[in-house]
Design a protein around this motif. Sequence first.
Motif, PDB file in Angstrom:
ATOM      1  N   GLY A 176       0.812  -1.213   0.000  1.00  0.00           N
ATOM      2  CA  GLY A 176       0.000   0.000   0.000  1.00  0.00           C
ATOM      3  C   GLY A 176       0.837   1.251   0.000  1.00  0.00           C
ATOM      4  O   GLY A 176       0.688   2.112   0.877  1.00  0.00           O
ATOM      5  N   ALA A 177       1.757   1.374  -0.949  1.00  0.00           N
ATOM      6  CA  ALA A 177       2.662   2.519  -0.995  1.00  0.00           C
ATOM      7  C   ALA A 177       1.881   3.827  -0.995  1.00  0.00           C
ATOM      8  O   ALA A 177       0.879   3.962  -1.677  1.00  0.00           O
ATOM      9  CB  ALA A 177       3.538   2.431  -2.231  1.00  0.00           C
ATOM     10  N   GLY A 178       2.364   4.774  -0.219  1.00  0.00           N
ATOM     11  CA  GLY A 178       1.737   6.082  -0.178  1.00  0.00           C
ATOM     12  C   GLY A 178       0.591   6.170   0.803  1.00  0.00           C
ATOM     13  O   GLY A 178      -0.046   7.206   0.927  1.00  0.00           O
ATOM     14  N   GLN A 179       0.311   5.084   1.523  1.00  0.00           N
ATOM     15  CA  GLN A 179      -0.781   5.102   2.486  1.00  0.00           C
ATOM     16  C   GLN A 179      -0.221   4.869   3.882  1.00  0.00           C
ATOM     17  O   GLN A 179       0.898   4.394   4.054  1.00  0.00           O
ATOM     18  CB  GLN A 179      -1.798   4.015   2.158  1.00  0.00           C
ATOM     19  CG  GLN A 179      -2.417   4.156   0.770  1.00  0.00           C
ATOM     20  CD  GLN A 179      -3.517   3.134   0.563  1.00  0.00           C
ATOM     21  OE1 GLN A 179      -4.222   2.768   1.487  1.00  0.00           O
ATOM     22  NE2 GLN A 179      -3.657   2.679  -0.665  1.00  0.00           N
ATOM     23  N   THR A 180      -1.040   5.181   4.883  1.00  0.00           N
ATOM     24  CA  THR A 180      -0.684   4.871   6.254  1.00  0.00           C
ATOM     25  C   THR A 180      -1.433   3.609   6.661  1.00  0.00           C
ATOM     26  O   THR A 180      -2.644   3.523   6.494  1.00  0.00           O
ATOM     27  CB  THR A 180      -1.061   6.025   7.208  1.00  0.00           C
ATOM     28  OG1 THR A 180      -0.311   7.183   6.829  1.00  0.00           O
ATOM     29  CG2 THR A 180      -0.744   5.659   8.646  1.00  0.00           C
ATOM     30  N   ILE A 181      -0.712   2.630   7.166  1.00  0.00           N
ATOM     31  CA  ILE A 181      -1.305   1.338   7.489  1.00  0.00           C
ATOM     32  C   ILE A 181      -1.331   1.172   8.997  1.00  0.00           C
ATOM     33  O   ILE A 181      -0.324   1.390   9.681  1.00  0.00           O
ATOM     34  CB  ILE A 181      -0.484   0.201   6.852  1.00  0.00           C
ATOM     35  CG1 ILE A 181      -0.415   0.394   5.336  1.00  0.00           C
ATOM     36  CG2 ILE A 181      -1.060  -1.161   7.191  1.00  0.00           C
ATOM     37  CD1 ILE A 181       0.541  -0.555   4.658  1.00  0.00           C
ATOM     38  N   THR A 182      -2.451   0.782   9.525  1.00  0.00           N
ATOM     39  CA  THR A 182      -2.580   0.523  10.947  1.00  0.00           C
ATOM     40  C   THR A 182      -2.238  -0.943  11.204  1.00  0.00           C
ATOM     41  O   THR A 182      -2.909  -1.836  10.693  1.00  0.00           O
ATOM     42  CB  THR A 182      -4.003   0.819  11.439  1.00  0.00           C
ATOM     43  OG1 THR A 182      -4.309   2.178  11.171  1.00  0.00           O
ATOM     44  CG2 THR A 182      -4.118   0.554  12.930  1.00  0.00           C
ATOM     45  N   VAL A 183      -1.203  -1.160  11.984  1.00  0.00           N
ATOM     46  CA  VAL A 183      -0.742  -2.522  12.244  1.00  0.00           C
ATOM     47  C   VAL A 183      -0.953  -2.864  13.711  1.00  0.00           C
ATOM     48  O   VAL A 183      -0.458  -2.175  14.597  1.00  0.00           O
ATOM     49  CB  VAL A 183       0.757  -2.665  11.893  1.00  0.00           C
ATOM     50  CG1 VAL A 183       1.260  -4.060  12.247  1.00  0.00           C
ATOM     51  CG2 VAL A 183       0.987  -2.375  10.425  1.00  0.00           C
ATOM     52  N   ASN A 184      -1.725  -3.931  13.935  1.00  0.00           N
ATOM     53  CA  ASN A 184      -1.878  -4.460  15.289  1.00  0.00           C
ATOM     54  C   ASN A 184      -0.745  -5.459  15.489  1.00  0.00           C
ATOM     55  O   ASN A 184      -0.874  -6.644  15.181  1.00  0.00           O
ATOM     56  CB  ASN A 184      -3.242  -5.130  15.441  1.00  0.00           C
ATOM     57  CG  ASN A 184      -3.498  -5.577  16.876  1.00  0.00           C
ATOM     58  OD1 ASN A 184      -2.571  -5.746  17.657  1.00  0.00           O
ATOM     59  ND2 ASN A 184      -4.760  -5.785  17.210  1.00  0.00           N
ATOM     60  N   LYS A 185       0.395  -4.962  15.970  1.00  0.00           N
ATOM     61  CA  LYS A 185       1.586  -5.801  16.061  1.00  0.00           C
ATOM     62  C   LYS A 185       1.369  -6.995  16.971  1.00  0.00           C
ATOM     63  O   LYS A 185       1.893  -8.087  16.725  1.00  0.00           O
ATOM     64  CB  LYS A 185       2.769  -4.973  16.552  1.00  0.00           C
ATOM     65  CG  LYS A 185       4.119  -5.673  16.362  1.00  0.00           C
ATOM     66  CD  LYS A 185       5.263  -4.754  16.663  1.00  0.00           C
ATOM     67  CE  LYS A 185       6.605  -5.406  16.326  1.00  0.00           C
ATOM     68  NZ  LYS A 185       6.791  -6.703  17.005  1.00  0.00           N
ATOM     69  N   ALA A 186       0.582  -6.825  18.022  1.00  0.00           N
ATOM     70  CA  ALA A 186       0.330  -7.943  18.930  1.00  0.00           C
ATOM     71  C   ALA A 186      -0.401  -9.072  18.208  1.00  0.00           C
ATOM     72  O   ALA A 186      -0.105 -10.255  18.422  1.00  0.00           O
ATOM     73  CB  ALA A 186      -0.485  -7.473  20.127  1.00  0.00           C
ATOM     74  N   LEU A 187      -1.344  -8.704  17.324  1.00  0.00           N
ATOM     75  CA  LEU A 187      -2.087  -9.715  16.572  1.00  0.00           C
ATOM     76  C   LEU A 187      -1.176 -10.442  15.596  1.00  0.00           C
ATOM     77  O   LEU A 187      -1.222 -11.673  15.469  1.00  0.00           O
ATOM     78  CB  LEU A 187      -3.255  -9.057  15.824  1.00  0.00           C
ATOM     79  CG  LEU A 187      -4.085  -9.963  14.909  1.00  0.00           C
ATOM     80  CD1 LEU A 187      -4.710 -11.094  15.703  1.00  0.00           C
ATOM     81  CD2 LEU A 187      -5.152  -9.158  14.175  1.00  0.00           C
ATOM     82  N   ILE A 188      -0.329  -9.684  14.909  1.00  0.00           N
ATOM     83  CA  ILE A 188       0.575 -10.305  13.943  1.00  0.00           C
ATOM     84  C   ILE A 188       1.598 -11.184  14.653  1.00  0.00           C
ATOM     85  O   ILE A 188       1.918 -12.288  14.196  1.00  0.00           O
ATOM     86  CB  ILE A 188       1.267  -9.233  13.094  1.00  0.00           C
ATOM     87  CG1 ILE A 188       0.234  -8.565  12.185  1.00  0.00           C
ATOM     88  CG2 ILE A 188       2.396  -9.824  12.265  1.00  0.00           C
ATOM     89  CD1 ILE A 188       0.784  -7.511  11.277  1.00  0.00           C
ATOM     90  N   ASP A 189       2.118 -10.731  15.796  1.00  0.00           N
ATOM     91  CA  ASP A 189       3.055 -11.550  16.565  1.00  0.00           C
ATOM     92  C   ASP A 189       2.389 -12.837  17.028  1.00  0.00           C
ATOM     93  O   ASP A 189       3.008 -13.907  17.026  1.00  0.00           O
ATOM     94  CB  ASP A 189       3.580 -10.774  17.774  1.00  0.00           C
ATOM     95  CG  ASP A 189       4.541  -9.661  17.374  1.00  0.00           C
ATOM     96  OD1 ASP A 189       5.012  -9.681  16.215  1.00  0.00           O
ATOM     97  OD2 ASP A 189       4.812  -8.776  18.207  1.00  0.00           O
ATOM     98  N   ALA A 190       1.117 -12.747  17.427  1.00  0.00           N
ATOM     99  CA  ALA A 190       0.388 -13.935  17.862  1.00  0.00           C
ATOM    100  C   ALA A 190       0.196 -14.907  16.698  1.00  0.00           C
ATOM    101  O   ALA A 190       0.307 -16.125  16.865  1.00  0.00           O
ATOM    102  CB  ALA A 190      -0.972 -13.533  18.440  1.00  0.00           C
ATOM    103  N   TYR A 191      -0.077 -14.347  15.510  1.00  0.00           N
ATOM    104  CA  TYR A 191      -0.233 -15.204  14.325  1.00  0.00           C
ATOM    105  C   TYR A 191       1.078 -15.914  13.997  1.00  0.00           C
ATOM    106  O   TYR A 191       1.091 -17.110  13.696  1.00  0.00           O
ATOM    107  CB  TYR A 191      -0.681 -14.363  13.127  1.00  0.00           C
ATOM    108  CG  TYR A 191      -0.649 -15.121  11.826  1.00  0.00           C
ATOM    109  CD1 TYR A 191      -1.623 -16.066  11.522  1.00  0.00           C
ATOM    110  CD2 TYR A 191       0.382 -14.908  10.901  1.00  0.00           C
ATOM    111  CE1 TYR A 191      -1.570 -16.783  10.335  1.00  0.00           C
ATOM    112  CE2 TYR A 191       0.436 -15.622   9.714  1.00  0.00           C
ATOM    113  CZ  TYR A 191      -0.543 -16.560   9.432  1.00  0.00           C
ATOM    114  OH  TYR A 191      -0.491 -17.268   8.271  1.00  0.00           O
TER     115      TYR A 191
END
Length: 403
Positions: A29-44
Amino acid sequence: MEQLPAISPVTDPPSGSGVDLAWEVTKLGAGQTITVNKALIDAYQAASSPHSIRALKSDLEAFDLWCRCSHRSSLPATPELVADYLDARAGKGAKPASLGRYKASIAKIHQLLDLKDPTQTELVKLRLRAIRREKGTAQVQARPLRFKGPVRDVEREAPRGLNVRALLEACPDDLPGLRDRALLSVAYDTGLRASELVAIAVEHIVEALDPEARLLTIQRSKGDQEGEGATAYLSPRSVRAIAAWTQSAGISSGPLFRRVQVRRYKARAAVKGRRIDSISSRETWDLRKTLSKPAVPARLEFDVGSVALHPGSIGPIYRSIIQRAFDRGALSDLTADDLARLLKGVSAHSTRVGLNQDLFASGEDLAGIMDALRWKSPRMPLAYNRNLAAEAGAAGRLLNKLA
């Protein structure tokens, strides 16, 4: 949650981060701001196997590259974008099974980022269905490595064609040959996948009721990501092969199947010592030139590694075993053309398919086959046995009588 701005695709990942999905998604998504739930991704990541993480990363990178080349943003993806991507990959030769995986990876990253899943729309489903209708959904099956080859009666018929027995007998008694014999024998006995095969450690082999056999404890498998564990049977044949390999390689613990590095030294002819008065003043003065040197025969030296083989090496090892057996005359009923055709289909999965088919040919029912090979679903064992079932079915039995 944290707001991570999209970064340039040439930016390097954090040092030592490995496969960091939280970092990877910031490239989309170049040029956009992405909201990342790092805890969710780490859990995955913690809940998924390394193979699954690598596959997801690979799929996302391919999707993002295609989007950049098309001057379109990959996140959040629209149904039209996903449908066009699947069409493009199909046009490049991707199989329906691969397209299904790409679709699942795109869906997964949208779920992890709490974005609307574009793959659930009717447009994407219909496009994928159209591709499957056009190309068919049948997957190319690995060439089976059956113990006696393509026989009907696994107990009474003599081995023929490409068969595990001949391959085992053709393995030489040097270190690479001992390793290959043990590897192939264990792979056939257990039907393990490549990643499961290389994960075997000496400590996983335990005693069985039969003093000449052993049991193999399988710590984790593709169908057992939570590590409930399973047990497979190792025949006396495999036990002898393992003992010969581990004793010669000096392996008493740790990974069972390891790399063997071969160093080859050429033969050197004998050298007669020179007369001292033949040494010119223009040469470097060295009395050793007057000494004779005996002939040195060619020799091989082997170094056994300390870590397990890579899963990707299993298929090439099988093909090397087959080629070596053919060169030694162990597959005498095969021509060079037969061998070339057969080798194209041999993969690390060939022993699993071969055991599956031998179990079917020996009269085992589906439940027994699923238990022996630790299948969770009957779909794959039935697919592997489809050709044998056609021969053994009602039509096959009738037509054989009429012939």
